[in-house]
Design an enzyme around this catalytic site. Structure first.
Site, PDB file in Angstrom:
ATOM      1  N   HIS A  72       0.849  -1.376  -0.154  1.00 10.38           N
ATOM      2  CA  HIS A  72      -0.009  -0.034   0.137  1.00 10.38           C
ATOM      3  C   HIS A  72       0.907   1.499  -0.007  1.00 10.38           C
ATOM      4  O   HIS A  72       0.398   2.408   0.220  1.00 10.38           O
ATOM      5  CB  HIS A  72      -0.837   0.016   1.054  1.00 10.38           C
ATOM      6  CG  HIS A  72      -2.124  -1.030   1.189  1.00 10.38           C
ATOM      7  ND1 HIS A  72      -1.994  -2.138   0.777  1.00 10.38           N
ATOM      8  CD2 HIS A  72      -3.552  -0.539   1.107  1.00 10.38           C
ATOM      9  CE1 HIS A  72      -3.152  -2.552   0.648  1.00 10.38           C
ATOM     10  NE2 HIS A  72      -4.243  -1.946   0.685  1.00 10.38           N
ATOM     11  N   GLY A 125       3.401  -4.969   7.807  1.00 11.88           N
ATOM     12  CA  GLY A 125       4.638  -4.806   7.710  1.00 11.88           C
ATOM     13  C   GLY A 125       5.253  -3.228   7.675  1.00 11.88           C
ATOM     14  O   GLY A 125       5.918  -2.764   8.447  1.00 11.88           O
ATOM     15  N   TYR A 182       1.545   8.117   4.845  1.00 17.47           N
ATOM     16  CA  TYR A 182       0.897   8.729   3.551  1.00 17.47           C
ATOM     17  C   TYR A 182       2.112   9.369   2.693  1.00 17.47           C
ATOM     18  O   TYR A 182       2.199  10.480   2.724  1.00 17.47           O
ATOM     19  CB  TYR A 182       0.081  10.006   4.345  1.00 17.47           C
ATOM     20  CG  TYR A 182      -1.194   9.400   5.148  1.00 17.47           C
ATOM     21  CD1 TYR A 182      -1.690   8.195   4.929  1.00 17.47           C
ATOM     22  CD2 TYR A 182      -1.996  10.479   5.705  1.00 17.47           C
ATOM     23  CE1 TYR A 182      -2.671   7.982   5.766  1.00 17.47           C
ATOM     24  CE2 TYR A 182      -2.949  10.127   6.544  1.00 17.47           C
ATOM     25  CZ  TYR A 182      -3.581   8.665   6.652  1.00 17.47           C
ATOM     26  OH  TYR A 182      -4.480   8.275   7.494  1.00 17.47           O
ATOM     27  N   SER A 230       7.841   0.194  -2.112  1.00 22.03           N
ATOM     28  CA  SER A 230       8.050  -1.386  -1.933  1.00 22.03           C
ATOM     29  C   SER A 230       8.342  -2.221  -3.097  1.00 22.03           C
ATOM     30  O   SER A 230       8.866  -3.109  -2.777  1.00 22.03           O
ATOM     31  CB  SER A 230       6.912  -1.825  -1.180  1.00 22.03           C
ATOM     32  OG  SER A 230       5.696  -1.608  -1.579  1.00 22.03           O
TER      33      SER A 230
HETATM   34  P1  FDA Z   1       4.089  -1.869   1.723  1.00 25.50           P
HETATM   35  O1  FDA Z   1       4.178  -3.141   1.519  1.00 25.50           O
HETATM   36  O2  FDA Z   1       3.981  -1.056   0.175  1.00 25.50           O
HETATM   37  O3  FDA Z   1       5.177  -1.078   2.541  1.00 25.50           O
HETATM   38  C1  FDA Z   1       5.212   0.309   2.682  1.00 25.50           C
HETATM   39  C2  FDA Z   1       6.745   0.592   3.237  1.00 25.50           C
HETATM   40  O4  FDA Z   1       7.137  -0.186   4.375  1.00 25.50           O
HETATM   41  C3  FDA Z   1       7.791   0.326   2.014  1.00 25.50           C
HETATM   42  O5  FDA Z   1       8.814   1.245   2.259  1.00 25.50           O
HETATM   43  C4  FDA Z   1       8.264  -1.069   2.437  1.00 25.50           C
HETATM   44  O6  FDA Z   1       9.568  -1.225   1.908  1.00 25.50           O
HETATM   45  C5  FDA Z   1       8.177  -1.037   4.113  1.00 25.50           C
HETATM   46  N1  FDA Z   1       7.851  -2.483   4.350  1.00 25.50           N
HETATM   47  C6  FDA Z   1       7.000  -3.176   4.073  1.00 25.50           C
HETATM   48  N2  FDA Z   1       7.147  -4.407   4.974  1.00 25.50           N
HETATM   49  C7  FDA Z   1       8.442  -4.197   5.578  1.00 25.50           C
HETATM   50  C8  FDA Z   1       8.782  -5.115   6.284  1.00 25.50           C
HETATM   51  N3  FDA Z   1       8.266  -6.304   6.597  1.00 25.50           N
HETATM   52  N4  FDA Z   1       9.921  -4.565   7.049  1.00 25.50           N
HETATM   53  C9  FDA Z   1      10.555  -3.439   6.883  1.00 25.50           C
HETATM   54  N5  FDA Z   1       9.981  -2.596   5.962  1.00 25.50           N
HETATM   55  C10 FDA Z   1       8.876  -3.230   5.302  1.00 25.50           C
HETATM   56  N6  FDA Z   1      -2.624   4.387   7.326  1.00 25.50           N
HETATM   57  C11 FDA Z   1      -3.257   4.495   8.469  1.00 25.50           C
HETATM   58  O7  FDA Z   1      -2.311   5.016   9.282  1.00 25.50           O
HETATM   59  N7  FDA Z   1      -4.562   4.243   8.611  1.00 25.50           N
HETATM   60  C12 FDA Z   1      -5.467   3.910   7.743  1.00 25.50           C
HETATM   61  O8  FDA Z   1      -6.362   3.819   7.985  1.00 25.50           O
HETATM   62  C13 FDA Z   1      -4.650   3.763   6.368  1.00 25.50           C
HETATM   63  N8  FDA Z   1      -5.624   3.361   5.387  1.00 25.50           N
HETATM   64  C14 FDA Z   1      -5.140   3.124   4.350  1.00 25.50           C
HETATM   65  C15 FDA Z   1      -5.937   2.651   3.041  1.00 25.50           C
HETATM   66  C16 FDA Z   1      -5.556   2.662   1.789  1.00 25.50           C
HETATM   67  C17 FDA Z   1      -6.192   2.183   0.791  1.00 25.50           C
HETATM   68  C18 FDA Z   1      -4.037   2.808   1.549  1.00 25.50           C
HETATM   69  C19 FDA Z   1      -3.402   2.343   0.199  1.00 25.50           C
HETATM   70  C20 FDA Z   1      -3.144   3.165   2.748  1.00 25.50           C
HETATM   71  C21 FDA Z   1      -3.498   3.232   3.942  1.00 25.50           C
HETATM   72  N9  FDA Z   1      -2.897   3.708   4.952  1.00 25.50           N
HETATM   73  C22 FDA Z   1      -3.389   3.911   6.310  1.00 25.50           C
HETATM   74  C23 FDA Z   1      -1.485   3.624   4.733  1.00 25.50           C
HETATM   75  C24 FDA Z   1      -0.642   2.626   5.072  1.00 25.50           C
HETATM   76  O9  FDA Z   1      -0.620   2.471   6.424  1.00 25.50           O
HETATM   77  C25 FDA Z   1       0.732   2.756   4.551  1.00 25.50           C
HETATM   78  O10 FDA Z   1       0.679   2.738   3.161  1.00 25.50           O
HETATM   79  C26 FDA Z   1       1.605   1.609   4.805  1.00 25.50           C
HETATM   80  O11 FDA Z   1       3.067   1.814   4.708  1.00 25.50           O
HETATM   81  C27 FDA Z   1       1.170   0.305   4.314  1.00 25.50           C
HETATM   82  O12 FDA Z   1       1.929  -0.895   4.513  1.00 25.50           O
HETATM   83  P2  FDA Z   1       2.015  -2.183   3.484  1.00 25.50           P
HETATM   84  O13 FDA Z   1       2.654  -3.066   4.061  1.00 25.50           O
HETATM   85  O14 FDA Z   1       0.504  -2.435   3.040  1.00 25.50           O
HETATM   86  O15 FDA Z   1       2.697  -1.412   2.387  1.00 25.50           O
END
Ligand code: FDA
Length: 482
Positions: free
Chosen positions: A87, A159, A423, A93
């Site tokens: 996300h 994550g 964000y 990512s």
């Molecule tokens: P993704 O996998 O893309 O990772 C995001 C970042 O974290 C990247 O830099 C990645 O490399 C790093 N990362 C991922 N996994 C890791 C790991 N295991 N170890 C180290 N680094 C890692 N936020 C919020 O606070 N409240 C909310 O209600 C929402 N709602 C929401 C809705 C929608 C539709 C979206 C697209 C986004 C949100 N968000 C949010 C924002 C969300 O918290 C933010 O985009 C997060 O970073 C997403 O984490 P993911 O693991 O899904 O993303």
């Protein structure tokens, strides 16, 4: 890609090689495009030539696969990106915008997502590849009176989310998701697996809100669950400008952060339809906490909780977002200017306002790297979404977003103009000189102080100690001090 594959193969015994073959996808693999796109939430870059894709994707089944990938990429002079839920607002990512391009391998944690709830201790171990929806579902299977204070969208990955704070409807009652982390497994640059004790309190502090991806790869979080009542109340009501929305939002600004911390009233102002206040008893719906997670995610409270397990969002549109923090109420004339900006945009545009106060006032801004605590009335997320993936459309909507952000300057926090790291917004600045010895703390300070305020320097000090060669890097990773 082939040298990487060969290096991975030499790390494992011959009986494991068939598995290694299946978990590494290079751009010539038929599954590569589907895996790359499956969890990417923002299709904005599909037609863009300004970003590069991974030379290989690794979908680990075991932590040893991640350890090997770290050692091999490091040895071959490549870097790594890690994806949990996909996300990331700017796609960091799974894509890179470095110029000149710097080859990288992507680790996709989709297959490492087990969740173990320990109700006796009110804790859970959650692997990084799990989503918030999976976590909420598993908690609800174990207990009707426990929950976890994290984000609203179920497909967000734990994550990335917890790494930069994470908040949702229980923010005012309990603080951020990162405030409830009590232990973690992190794989560091030397491929060692560290827990809280072995990583030490400094690094444990950094990964809870300070962009964990700058310090290593989170394998799993141990979180403390919170107690929720058997029934909670939700409401969702809509008001137009003709029905006095401006006056109501103005009133909301003065009271929402002062209300009892059990109350969280979010405002979503948008150009297609509208949302506001003027609450009556008939608008209130009682439900369990797990039903409330469905309700606020846009489902019906009666929908089966299994819908929270859907990892793949079927409908995706391109988007651009930005964030701000408001410390003094915006005058009515200022609010009216926002509505004027919203109607000038033809795509779906929203201004989402989340109240602070309550528990957030009680936690020091240095407790975790997430610094946005006392003094903030509310957080704003500006969001615009569109379906036409052409570069022209993308430029038009992004420009509109930049104009709105510029318009908001007099009304929001200053020195720094704070922003929420989850964000992600590359307009705030990016690491241009990403190779040691050229990373620049000064350059990164432009965006770093906005996300982390007075915690940024401490994050850079910890980075310098644990990853001095800047192996874990992206356009907005914490730099080393130099
Ligand atoms: P993704 O996998 O893309 O990772 C995001 C970042 O974290 C990247 O830099 C990645 O490399 C790093 N990362 C991922 N996994 C890791 C790991 N295991 N170890 C180290 N680094 C890692 N936020 C919020 O606070 N409240 C909310 O209600 C929402 N709602 C929401 C809705 C929608 C539709 C979206 C697209 C986004 C949100 N968000 C949010 C924002 C969300 O918290 C933010 O985009 C997060 O970073 C997403 O984490 P993911 O693991 O899904 O993303």
């Amino acid at each position: 890609a082939n040298t990487f594959r060969d290096c991975m193969a030499t790390t494992f015994a011959s009986q494991e090689l068939p598995i290694i073959e299946t978990i590494i996808l290079t751009s010539s693999s038929s599954k590569y495009p589907q895996v790359l796109q499956s969890f990417q939430q923002n299709p904005r870059w599909l037609n863009s030539s300004s970003s590069t894709k991974p030379v290989a994707i690794v979908t680990p089944l075991h932590q040893s696969h991640i350890q090997a990938a770290i050692l091999c990429t490091n040895k071959l002079g490549m870097h790594l990106r890690v994806r949990s839920g996909g996300h990331d607002y700017e796609g960091l990512s799974y894509l890179s915008t470095y110029t000149p391009p710097s080859p990288f391998v992507m680790i996709d944690l989709n297959q490492l997502r087990s969740i173990h709830i320990n109700l006796a201790h009110e804790t859970a171990w959650v692997q990084a590849g799990a989503t918030l929806g999976e976590l909420y579902y598993m908690i609800s299977k174990a207990s009707g009176v426990h929950g976890y204070p994290a984000g609203i969208c179920p497909s967000v990955g734990v994550g990335g989310h917890i790494s930069a704070g994470g908040f949702g409807t229980m923010l005012r009652k309990f603080g951020t998701a990162a405030d409830h982390v009590v232990d973690a497994y992190l794989i560091d640059v030397n491929a060692n697996i560290l827990d809280r004790k072995s990583m030490g309190e400094d690094l444990f502090w950094a990964i809870r809100g300070g962009s964990a991806t700058s310090f290593g790869i989170i394998l799993a979080w141990k979180i403390k669950l919170v107690r929720v009542p058997p029934l909670v109340t939700g409401f969702n009501i809509q008001r137009t400008l003709e029905e006095g929305a401006t006056m109501l939002i103005n009133k909301w600004q003065h009271v929402a952060h002062k209300l009892h911390q059990d109350l969280f009233i979010r405002v979503v102002a948008q150009n297609h339809g509208g949302g506001e206040l003027g609450l009556e008893a008939k608008d209130c719906i009682e439900m369990s906490w797990i039903q409330s997670t469905l309700y606020f995610a846009g489902y019906n409270k009666w929908d089966p909780a299994q819908v929270l397990l859907n990892r793949i969002t079927t409908y995706k549109s391109s988007f651009k977002a930005k964030s701000d923090f408001v410390m003094d109420p915006i005058p009515e004339i200022g609010l009216q200017g926002i509505w004027k900006m919203l109607v000038r945009e033809d795509a779906l545009a929203m201004v989402i306002m989340d109240p602070y106060g309550g528990r957030m006032n009680e936690i020091s801004e240095y407790e975790t790297p997430f610094p946005h605590r006392k003094g903030n009335l509310y957080n704003i997320q500006y969001l615009v979404k569109w379906d036409d993936n052409s570069i022209e459309a993308s430029n038009r909507h992004v420009n509109w977003m930049r104009m709105l952000y510029s318009y908001m300057t007099p009304y929001v926090s200053t020195s720094p103009r704070a922003a929420y790291a989850n964000y992600r917004d590359l307009d705030l600045g990016r690491n241009q000189k990403h190779h040691i010895p050229n990373t620049s703390y000064l350059e990164a300070s432009v965006w770093g102080f906005k996300y982390f305020k007075g915690n940024f320097k401490r994050l850079a000090q910890i980075k310098t100690r644990v990853d001095p060669n800047n192996f874990f890097r992206n356009e907005q990773s914490i730099p080393t001090l130099n």
